[in-house]
Every structure is written in C-alpha cells, then in structure tokens.
Design a protein around this motif. Sequence first.
Motif, PDB file in Angstrom:
ATOM      1  N   ALA A  45      -7.804  -2.417  -3.693  1.00  0.00           N
ATOM      2  CA  ALA A  45      -8.994  -3.006  -3.083  1.00  0.00           C
ATOM      3  C   ALA A  45      -8.948  -4.521  -3.166  1.00  0.00           C
ATOM      4  N   ASP A  46      -8.492  -5.023  -4.308  1.00  0.00           N
ATOM      5  CA  ASP A  46      -8.386  -6.470  -4.477  1.00  0.00           C
ATOM      6  C   ASP A  46      -7.342  -7.051  -3.537  1.00  0.00           C
ATOM      7  N   LYS A  47      -6.206  -6.391  -3.411  1.00  0.00           N
ATOM      8  CA  LYS A  47      -5.158  -6.892  -2.526  1.00  0.00           C
ATOM      9  C   LYS A  47      -5.599  -6.877  -1.069  1.00  0.00           C
ATOM     10  N   LYS A  48      -6.242  -5.775  -0.655  1.00  0.00           N
ATOM     11  CA  LYS A  48      -6.630  -5.620   0.748  1.00  0.00           C
ATOM     12  C   LYS A  48      -7.895  -6.394   1.104  1.00  0.00           C
ATOM     13  N   GLY A  49      -8.616  -6.821   0.094  1.00  0.00           N
ATOM     14  CA  GLY A  49      -9.885  -7.483   0.372  1.00  0.00           C
ATOM     15  C   GLY A  49     -10.916  -6.528   0.939  1.00  0.00           C
ATOM     16  N   LYS A  50     -10.857  -5.280   0.482  1.00  0.00           N
ATOM     17  CA  LYS A  50     -11.771  -4.242   0.960  1.00  0.00           C
ATOM     18  C   LYS A  50     -12.624  -3.711  -0.187  1.00  0.00           C
ATOM     19  N   ARG A  51     -13.716  -3.060   0.192  1.00  0.00           N
ATOM     20  CA  ARG A  51     -14.485  -2.314  -0.805  1.00  0.00           C
ATOM     21  C   ARG A  51     -13.726  -1.034  -1.118  1.00  0.00           C
ATOM     22  N   ILE A  52     -13.808  -0.579  -2.358  1.00  0.00           N
ATOM     23  CA  ILE A  52     -13.108   0.642  -2.749  1.00  0.00           C
ATOM     24  C   ILE A  52     -13.510   1.806  -1.854  1.00  0.00           C
ATOM     25  N   GLU A  53     -14.772   1.842  -1.468  1.00  0.00           N
ATOM     26  CA  GLU A  53     -15.275   2.950  -0.646  1.00  0.00           C
ATOM     27  C   GLU A  53     -14.614   3.011   0.731  1.00  0.00           C
ATOM     28  N   GLU A  54     -13.990   1.950   1.159  1.00  0.00           N
ATOM     29  CA  GLU A  54     -13.324   1.918   2.461  1.00  0.00           C
ATOM     30  C   GLU A  54     -11.889   2.430   2.405  1.00  0.00           C
ATOM     31  N   THR A  93       9.562  11.095  -1.286  1.00  0.00           N
ATOM     32  CA  THR A  93       9.039   9.754  -1.548  1.00  0.00           C
ATOM     33  C   THR A  93       8.987   8.895  -0.281  1.00  0.00           C
ATOM     34  N   PRO A  94      10.068   8.831   0.523  1.00  0.00           N
ATOM     35  CA  PRO A  94       9.994   8.002   1.739  1.00  0.00           C
ATOM     36  C   PRO A  94       8.895   8.437   2.705  1.00  0.00           C
ATOM     37  N   SER A  95       8.653   9.735   2.791  1.00  0.00           N
ATOM     38  CA  SER A  95       7.610  10.198   3.709  1.00  0.00           C
ATOM     39  C   SER A  95       6.228   9.741   3.257  1.00  0.00           C
ATOM     40  N   MET A  96       6.068   9.536   1.944  1.00  0.00           N
ATOM     41  CA  MET A  96       4.774   9.043   1.470  1.00  0.00           C
ATOM     42  C   MET A  96       4.553   7.601   1.902  1.00  0.00           C
ATOM     43  N   PHE A  97       5.595   6.774   1.839  1.00  0.00           N
ATOM     44  CA  PHE A  97       5.429   5.420   2.387  1.00  0.00           C
ATOM     45  C   PHE A  97       5.051   5.483   3.857  1.00  0.00           C
ATOM     46  N   MET A  98       5.686   6.384   4.601  1.00  0.00           N
ATOM     47  CA  MET A  98       5.454   6.443   6.048  1.00  0.00           C
ATOM     48  C   MET A  98       4.026   6.851   6.403  1.00  0.00           C
ATOM     49  N   GLU A 103       0.480   6.235  12.727  1.00  0.00           N
ATOM     50  CA  GLU A 103      -0.898   6.034  13.192  1.00  0.00           C
ATOM     51  C   GLU A 103      -1.764   7.266  12.958  1.00  0.00           C
ATOM     52  N   GLU A 104      -1.123   8.444  12.787  1.00  0.00           N
ATOM     53  CA  GLU A 104      -1.903   9.649  12.497  1.00  0.00           C
ATOM     54  C   GLU A 104      -2.647   9.542  11.173  1.00  0.00           C
ATOM     55  N   PHE A 105      -2.140   8.711  10.266  1.00  0.00           N
ATOM     56  CA  PHE A 105      -2.742   8.583   8.940  1.00  0.00           C
ATOM     57  C   PHE A 105      -3.169   7.143   8.648  1.00  0.00           C
ATOM     58  N   ALA A 106      -2.226   6.224   8.718  1.00  0.00           N
ATOM     59  CA  ALA A 106      -2.492   4.796   8.446  1.00  0.00           C
ATOM     60  C   ALA A 106      -3.260   4.609   7.144  1.00  0.00           C
ATOM     61  N   PHE A 107      -2.792   5.273   6.088  1.00  0.00           N
ATOM     62  CA  PHE A 107      -3.464   5.157   4.795  1.00  0.00           C
ATOM     63  C   PHE A 107      -3.354   3.732   4.265  1.00  0.00           C
ATOM     64  N   ASP A 108      -4.354   3.334   3.525  1.00  0.00           N
ATOM     65  CA  ASP A 108      -4.319   2.016   2.877  1.00  0.00           C
ATOM     66  C   ASP A 108      -3.286   1.992   1.749  1.00  0.00           C
ATOM     67  N   GLY A 109      -3.109   3.123   1.121  1.00  0.00           N
ATOM     68  CA  GLY A 109      -2.145   3.221   0.031  1.00  0.00           C
ATOM     69  C   GLY A 109      -1.643   4.650  -0.104  1.00  0.00           C
ATOM     70  N   PHE A 128       2.764   2.832  -2.924  1.00  0.00           N
ATOM     71  CA  PHE A 128       3.085   2.125  -1.686  1.00  0.00           C
ATOM     72  C   PHE A 128       1.821   1.633  -1.002  1.00  0.00           C
ATOM     73  N   ASP A 129       1.973   0.540  -0.266  1.00  0.00           N
ATOM     74  CA  ASP A 129       1.024   0.217   0.795  1.00  0.00           C
ATOM     75  C   ASP A 129       1.861  -0.158   2.004  1.00  0.00           C
ATOM     76  N   ARG A 130       1.243  -0.666   3.041  1.00  0.00           N
ATOM     77  CA  ARG A 130       1.960  -0.934   4.287  1.00  0.00           C
ATOM     78  C   ARG A 130       3.077  -1.965   4.099  1.00  0.00           C
TER      79      ARG A 130
END
Length: 500
Positions: A45-54, A93-98, A103-109, A128-130
């Motif tokens: 959350a600190d790195k992304k500058g987002k609220r945890i809830e997002e 492990t690599p699939s988790m980074f992906m 775009e189907e997921f686009a997880f923050d982490g 991982f993050d993006r």
Amino acid sequence: MTNIMKLQNGSDIRGVACDGVAGEEITLTQEAGNQIGGGFVRWLADKKGKRIEELRIGIGHDSRITASCLFEAAAMGIVAAGATVYDCGLVSTPSMFMTTVFEEFAFDGAIMITASHLPFNRNGYKFFDRDGGLEHDDITALLTIASELEPVDASLKNVEKIDSISVYCAFLRDKIKKGIAATEYEKPLLGLRIVVDTGNGAGGFFVEKVLNPLGADTTGSQFLEPDGHFPNHIPNPENKQAMESIRQAVLANNADLGIIFDTDVDRMSAVLPNGEEVNRDAIIAMMTAVLAKEYPGGTVVTDSVTSDRLTRFIESIGMKQHRYMRGYKNVINESIRLNKEGIVSPLAIETSGHGALSENYFLDDGAYMAVKLLIALARAARENKTLASFIETLEKGFEEREYRIKIDAEDFKAYGKKALAAFEERAKEKGYTIVPDSYEGVRISFDTSEVKGWLLLRMSLHDPQMPLNIEGVRQGDCDKLFDKVIELLCDFDKLKMPEK
C-alpha cells in the motif's frame, strides 16, 4: 514467538514449516505467516500509494505439504488488514508474477508459497508486483513491518478461487503457435515426443495444458502428480539423480526432447534424444544459440562459475558474455542495467537453470525457456535438423568440482577477505593468468602442458566459507588445480581445506 527477521533468505522468505527432520525446529509458523501477510499488504500500500482496502492480491502455491496452512495464515493477515485475496491454487512461481500483468487479473501484488527444491519440511514466500519480484531490501522492510504486528484472525469465506494457471498456459500455447508459425496452427507440435519430469512439484500443467493441446506426444512423462513429500527424486535440475531419471526416460521412450523442472517451475534443464544432458553450461549455450538470430551481437549475462569453453562458444556464434556474481536476482538486475545503458542483453541466466529473457519481463521462468526450446526444436525438425545442432561446437567438459572451504575464524569475513587478497597476489607472483573483470572472487585460467582449466575462489555472501569451483580439461587436471589452491593458501591455518 518466531523472530521473523531471521526468515529472510535474500529476496525470499524461507524456513522450516513442519516437523519431519531430526534436529530442525519449526521456524516458519502460521503466526509468522499471518504477520508476513499483514506486512506485505502494508508495504505494498505504501509503495503503490493506495489505501489497503483498494488492493487486490493473488496467492498461489506449489505442491508442498504445508501450502494450505501457510496460505490460510497469509490470507488472514491480508484480509484482516482490509485488502482482497484471490486463491490461485496449485501454480508455478512465474505464473504468479503474470497475474500482475494479465489484464484478466491485474493484481496489485502476488504471493507464491514455495521453497523451490529444498527438503519437504521447508517452505517460504515469494512476492511480486507489476515491477517484478521484491528485492532484498524490500523483504527486509516487509519483515520489519511484519515484526511489529500481532497475529490476527479473519474470515476467508469471501476469498474467491480463480484459475490463473489456465490463462498463463494459454499465453504459453500462443507463444509456441506464433513462434513455430506452422501450417497446422492448432497442433504445431504434432509428430514430436516430449518427455517431461516435474519431480512431483507444480509443473504437471505443462503437459496437461500446454503440450497435449498442441499435439505433442508426451508418452513417458513422469512424476507429474503433485506430492510434497517428493518421493521419487529431488525436483531440482542440478541434482544428479533427477537428471539421470529424466535421461533414462528420454532414452526409454525415444523422445525428441526431455524437459525437467524444479518444484515451482522457475528453473529447467533438458535432455537430448541421445541422452545428453543440457544443463549448467550447456543450457546457457543452448539458450544463447536459440536467441542469436533474434538478437545478433547481444550480451548474455551469466553467473561467475561458467566455464571458459562456454565463453569461447558464445563468442564463436557472434554473441557476448558478461560474467557476473552469483545469485539469480543479481544476474537479472545486471542484464536490466545493461539494457538501460543501451547494451542489448536478451538473456540473464545462471548455471542453476534460472533463466530470464528481456522479451518476457525479465522473469525467471522455466516453462517459458522450455517454450523457446520447443519452438527451436520444431523449426529445426522442419529443416531436417536437430536441437543438438545448436550446440554441436560447444567443447565437451571433462570434469568440474565445487568445494566449500570453511573459515574457522571469529571475524570470518575479514579473514576470508585477507586470504583472498593473498591468494590473488601470490598467483600474480607465480605468473598465473588472472582473469580480468571478475565481479566476485579471483578467477585463474591455466593453459599449459602441465595443466589446463580454470578455478574460481570467492567469499560466500553470508556463510563462514569460501566456495571453490574448478574445471579441468583432461584427466588429472582438477587434482592439479586443487593442489595449486592448497599451495597458494598454505599458511592460512583457519581455512579448513576439504579432501580432494
């Protein structure tokens, strides 16, 4: 309560997660996993500058027996903080980074629960993050946050199960189709027999969801069932028993290619139809040759223990080698740095089988490397050539050894540094050829009638020991190289020299 700061292992978190090995106490507890999950979501959350809830975070795991309890622990820590968790199940492990890219997921982490090839009682977390995998300092910061948290309880009834591995496999299949550009577009691997050994890790998907749908004959593939006790062999391409197992499977089934993955599929090695192992220097040579046409004159970043014959091979096909320090993150980050400086570096790869391509987010992905080999194999077959032709000019190695010289000194780093400096100075005095631009340790090359080969002596990053790598060209060369090391270090009595 566990001192979770001690769970850091470079850019990962690892520990003993269950009983089963005498004398090893559990260090990666569920309470620690809970705190770690809470620490990650706050760090993110600190790195992304987002609220945890997002934040939206995916969690997957390999086949280890402690996967479910460590999933639950981390998920609770994240959910209790207010973020959303998605259960990706058994994945690589690599699939988790992906999942941070697709775009189907686009997880923050994303979090992967794995301890790679370590014994069954170990486990850990990778993050991982993006931007890629977390670095050493990121893990330190994450654990610092986690250490200040208390374990918390939370309901996981709203955690959604998702099939991220199928999306990843569709991505791999598409790469193969486009890479081969065959007339039979839907079944471009028809006529090829590919044997896969996953060592009861997480890699069975490669047969079921990549090779079989594309028409490959996977008869003879083995140990595909996930089993965290790893009953057949260690799932590690550097393990001699594992490599012999896949080698025998290739020969018994007359396969066109054998592929072996580690537990979480971020590493791979291969076996050719004649049983020749394509690992260590050979897998680096093969991947370099496969990429040479796409990236002519490109620079391949390797770890420090590659052989002189590999350097000669890389240069002979018009590519360049940049030897760097060991550690897959170090090698990858150096390749990224070179590219930013305008030096084309398409591949970062260690002798361990960790390989990352610039075209694939610099992600160390064993399945993606296998895809590149399959494309090269199919193309070669259409021209009545073999995959072996890519490395036919690679000189054969005779013998290689690795020793660990223990340092029995209170300040082992200072003592080792002093010994290494003396080692280099004495080698110069004797007229030995010191290889320039060594990013760790001292490398000496020999090419005389007396002895031919090379050696590398360096300091371990964390442990009180000095790793020594030796490779000889002829019978007896390794023994002679070892004797030279003994001679150069003869008066350092706190170095505990191993037997030949």
